[in-house]
Design a protein around this motif. Structure first.
Motif, PDB file in Angstrom:
ATOM      1  N   ARG A  19       0.865  -1.182   0.000  1.00  0.00           N
ATOM      2  CA  ARG A  19       0.000   0.000   0.000  1.00  0.00           C
ATOM      3  C   ARG A  19       0.899   1.229   0.000  1.00  0.00           C
ATOM      4  O   ARG A  19       1.806   1.324   0.809  1.00  0.00           O
ATOM      5  CB  ARG A  19      -0.899   0.021   1.229  1.00  0.00           C
ATOM      6  N   THR A  20       0.651   2.143  -0.876  1.00  0.00           N
ATOM      7  CA  THR A  20       1.486   3.336  -0.941  1.00  0.00           C
ATOM      8  C   THR A  20       0.942   4.402  -0.013  1.00  0.00           C
ATOM      9  O   THR A  20      -0.263   4.649   0.033  1.00  0.00           O
ATOM     10  CB  THR A  20       1.543   3.888  -2.376  1.00  0.00           C
ATOM     11  N   GLY A  21       1.838   5.019   0.759  1.00  0.00           N
ATOM     12  CA  GLY A  21       1.474   6.144   1.615  1.00  0.00           C
ATOM     13  C   GLY A  21       0.786   5.766   2.907  1.00  0.00           C
ATOM     14  O   GLY A  21       0.412   6.623   3.666  1.00  0.00           O
ATOM     15  N   VAL A  22       0.564   4.489   3.188  1.00  0.00           N
ATOM     16  CA  VAL A  22      -0.112   4.077   4.408  1.00  0.00           C
ATOM     17  C   VAL A  22       0.853   3.243   5.236  1.00  0.00           C
ATOM     18  O   VAL A  22       1.376   2.236   4.775  1.00  0.00           O
ATOM     19  CB  VAL A  22      -1.375   3.235   4.084  1.00  0.00           C
ATOM     20  N   ALA A  23       1.100   3.684   6.447  1.00  0.00           N
ATOM     21  CA  ALA A  23       2.008   2.955   7.323  1.00  0.00           C
ATOM     22  C   ALA A  23       1.250   1.818   8.003  1.00  0.00           C
ATOM     23  O   ALA A  23       0.072   1.954   8.331  1.00  0.00           O
ATOM     24  CB  ALA A  23       2.593   3.890   8.365  1.00  0.00           C
ATOM     25  N   ARG A  24       1.928   0.713   8.202  1.00  0.00           N
ATOM     26  CA  ARG A  24       1.315  -0.419   8.896  1.00  0.00           C
ATOM     27  C   ARG A  24       1.182  -0.100  10.371  1.00  0.00           C
ATOM     28  O   ARG A  24       1.991   0.621  10.936  1.00  0.00           O
ATOM     29  CB  ARG A  24       2.180  -1.659   8.735  1.00  0.00           C
ATOM     30  N   MET A  25       0.161  -0.682  10.998  1.00  0.00           N
ATOM     31  CA  MET A  25      -0.038  -0.484  12.428  1.00  0.00           C
ATOM     32  C   MET A  25       1.034  -1.264  13.181  1.00  0.00           C
ATOM     33  O   MET A  25       1.368  -2.389  12.826  1.00  0.00           O
ATOM     34  CB  MET A  25      -1.423  -0.967  12.844  1.00  0.00           C
ATOM     35  N   LEU A  26       1.564  -0.636  14.231  1.00  0.00           N
ATOM     36  CA  LEU A  26       2.583  -1.276  15.046  1.00  0.00           C
ATOM     37  C   LEU A  26       1.968  -2.381  15.886  1.00  0.00           C
ATOM     38  O   LEU A  26       0.795  -2.323  16.258  1.00  0.00           O
ATOM     39  CB  LEU A  26       3.231  -0.252  15.986  1.00  0.00           C
ATOM     40  N   SER A  27       2.775  -3.374  16.225  1.00  0.00           N
ATOM     41  CA  SER A  27       2.311  -4.392  17.164  1.00  0.00           C
ATOM     42  C   SER A  27       2.386  -3.809  18.571  1.00  0.00           C
ATOM     43  O   SER A  27       3.085  -2.818  18.817  1.00  0.00           O
ATOM     44  CB  SER A  27       3.181  -5.643  17.056  1.00  0.00           C
ATOM     45  N   LEU A  28       1.695  -4.444  19.506  1.00  0.00           N
ATOM     46  CA  LEU A  28       1.710  -3.965  20.889  1.00  0.00           C
ATOM     47  C   LEU A  28       3.118  -4.008  21.483  1.00  0.00           C
ATOM     48  O   LEU A  28       3.555  -3.018  22.080  1.00  0.00           O
ATOM     49  CB  LEU A  28       0.722  -4.761  21.745  1.00  0.00           C
ATOM     50  N   LEU A  84       4.428 -14.185  24.417  1.00  0.00           N
ATOM     51  CA  LEU A  84       3.014 -14.544  24.413  1.00  0.00           C
ATOM     52  C   LEU A  84       2.311 -13.871  23.237  1.00  0.00           C
ATOM     53  O   LEU A  84       2.766 -12.830  22.749  1.00  0.00           O
ATOM     54  CB  LEU A  84       2.350 -14.092  25.718  1.00  0.00           C
ATOM     55  N   PRO A  85       1.188 -14.434  22.799  1.00  0.00           N
ATOM     56  CA  PRO A  85       0.432 -13.757  21.733  1.00  0.00           C
ATOM     57  C   PRO A  85      -0.013 -12.361  22.175  1.00  0.00           C
ATOM     58  O   PRO A  85      -0.226 -12.106  23.364  1.00  0.00           O
ATOM     59  CB  PRO A  85      -0.770 -14.671  21.513  1.00  0.00           C
ATOM     60  N   GLU A  86      -0.164 -11.473  21.212  1.00  0.00           N
ATOM     61  CA  GLU A  86      -0.513 -10.080  21.518  1.00  0.00           C
ATOM     62  C   GLU A  86      -1.833  -9.974  22.257  1.00  0.00           C
ATOM     63  O   GLU A  86      -1.982  -9.138  23.153  1.00  0.00           O
ATOM     64  CB  GLU A  86      -0.562  -9.260  20.223  1.00  0.00           C
ATOM     65  N   THR A  87      -2.807 -10.811  21.925  1.00  0.00           N
ATOM     66  CA  THR A  87      -4.102 -10.738  22.606  1.00  0.00           C
ATOM     67  C   THR A  87      -3.966 -11.072  24.084  1.00  0.00           C
ATOM     68  O   THR A  87      -4.632 -10.464  24.924  1.00  0.00           O
ATOM     69  CB  THR A  87      -5.114 -11.693  21.951  1.00  0.00           C
ATOM     70  N   VAL A  88      -3.089 -12.019  24.417  1.00  0.00           N
ATOM     71  CA  VAL A  88      -2.876 -12.381  25.816  1.00  0.00           C
ATOM     72  C   VAL A  88      -2.185 -11.230  26.550  1.00  0.00           C
ATOM     73  O   VAL A  88      -2.562 -10.882  27.677  1.00  0.00           O
ATOM     74  CB  VAL A  88      -2.046 -13.686  25.916  1.00  0.00           C
ATOM     75  N   GLU A  89      -1.172 -10.642  25.916  1.00  0.00           N
ATOM     76  CA  GLU A  89      -0.480  -9.497  26.522  1.00  0.00           C
ATOM     77  C   GLU A  89      -1.428  -8.329  26.741  1.00  0.00           C
ATOM     78  O   GLU A  89      -1.392  -7.662  27.772  1.00  0.00           O
ATOM     79  CB  GLU A  89       0.699  -9.055  25.649  1.00  0.00           C
ATOM     80  N   ARG A  90      -2.286  -8.072  25.767  1.00  0.00           N
ATOM     81  CA  ARG A  90      -3.241  -6.959  25.876  1.00  0.00           C
ATOM     82  C   ARG A  90      -4.216  -7.211  27.018  1.00  0.00           C
ATOM     83  O   ARG A  90      -4.497  -6.324  27.820  1.00  0.00           O
ATOM     84  CB  ARG A  90      -3.983  -6.796  24.550  1.00  0.00           C
ATOM     85  N   ARG A  91      -4.722  -8.433  27.118  1.00  0.00           N
ATOM     86  CA  ARG A  91      -5.650  -8.770  28.191  1.00  0.00           C
ATOM     87  C   ARG A  91      -4.968  -8.659  29.551  1.00  0.00           C
ATOM     88  O   ARG A  91      -5.548  -8.149  30.515  1.00  0.00           O
ATOM     89  CB  ARG A  91      -6.184 -10.186  27.984  1.00  0.00           C
ATOM     90  N   ARG A  92      -3.722  -9.113  29.645  1.00  0.00           N
ATOM     91  CA  ARG A  92      -2.967  -9.024  30.897  1.00  0.00           C
ATOM     92  C   ARG A  92      -2.769  -7.559  31.306  1.00  0.00           C
ATOM     93  O   ARG A  92      -2.937  -7.191  32.468  1.00  0.00           O
ATOM     94  CB  ARG A  92      -1.616  -9.720  30.723  1.00  0.00           C
ATOM     95  N   ALA A  93      -2.441  -6.705  30.336  1.00  0.00           N
ATOM     96  CA  ALA A  93      -2.242  -5.282  30.625  1.00  0.00           C
ATOM     97  C   ALA A  93      -3.548  -4.624  31.057  1.00  0.00           C
ATOM     98  O   ALA A  93      -3.568  -3.840  32.014  1.00  0.00           O
ATOM     99  CB  ALA A  93      -1.682  -4.573  29.396  1.00  0.00           C
ATOM    100  N   GLU A  94      -4.634  -4.947  30.369  1.00  0.00           N
ATOM    101  CA  GLU A  94      -5.920  -4.337  30.714  1.00  0.00           C
ATOM    102  C   GLU A  94      -6.387  -4.780  32.095  1.00  0.00           C
ATOM    103  O   GLU A  94      -6.995  -4.004  32.829  1.00  0.00           O
ATOM    104  CB  GLU A  94      -6.951  -4.648  29.640  1.00  0.00           C
TER     105      GLU A  94
END
Length: 182
Positions: A19-28, A84-94
């Motif tokens: 994709r031109t001009g669009v930056a990818r979203m960073l991982s957690l 760990l998977p990002e979803t697990v890390e996100r849930r742990r942080a929340e």
């Protein structure tokens, strides 16, 4: 008007996503690592809006606000692990940000003091802290419980909760006059 006659400068290659001009979203983990590095290096306040937007988008509003609360209180930024998977890390942080009530209370107190200092000195006010609804409810419940405990301890004259109102000792109310030197 002069025209440059040197070799043409090639355009930057397109991003790997195609994709031109669009930056990818960073991982957690990447976002929290970049955030922690910027805070540690003292360059966080100099990041541009694009970088701040990418970091906050990757973390989400709850973790972003918790990172701000940690920064206000001088605590080290939270960093997501990569094992760990990002979803697990996100849930742990929340889960941790909702249970870490003391840091939210301290951050609100620090922010109030900084806002008052900004008002007195004419400096710009610091950005507000977006406290999650669950945390606000716990803080409000703790405040009401503390007020109730204080009112029970204090008691009111005539309600029988703490007995009669204390009276000062007569010797304190009417101290003796000093004796003249002989």
């Amino acid at each position: 008007m002069r025209i440059a006659t040197g070799p043409a400068i090639p355009a930057a290659p397109p991003p790997p996503s195609g994709r031109t001009g669009v930056a990818r979203m960073l991982s957690l983990p990447t976002a929290t690592r970049n955030y922690a590095r910027a805070v540690a290096a003292g360059t966080f306040d100099h990041l541009d809006h694009t970088d701040l937007g990418r970091l906050s988008e990757a973390m989400g509003p709850g973790i972003w606000a918790w990172q701000y609360a940690r920064r206000l209180t001088g605590r080290t930024p939270w960093r997501a692990g990569t094992d760990l998977p990002e979803t697990v890390e996100r849930r742990r942080a929340e889960q941790e940000l909702v249970t870490d009530i003391a840091i939210w209370e301290r951050a609100l107190a620090v922010l109030d003091a900084r806002c008052e200092l900004a008002r007195l000195t004419g400096a710009p006010r610091p950005p507000p802290l977006a406290v999650p609804a669950e945390v606000r409810a716990v803080i409000e419940a703790r405040r009401l419980a503390a007020e109730e405990r204080a009112s029970r301890r204090r008691g009111r004259p005539g309600d029988g909760a703490a007995g009669p109102a204390p009276e000062p000792d007569p010797a304190i109310r009417h101290p003796p006059y000093p004796t003249p030197p002989t």
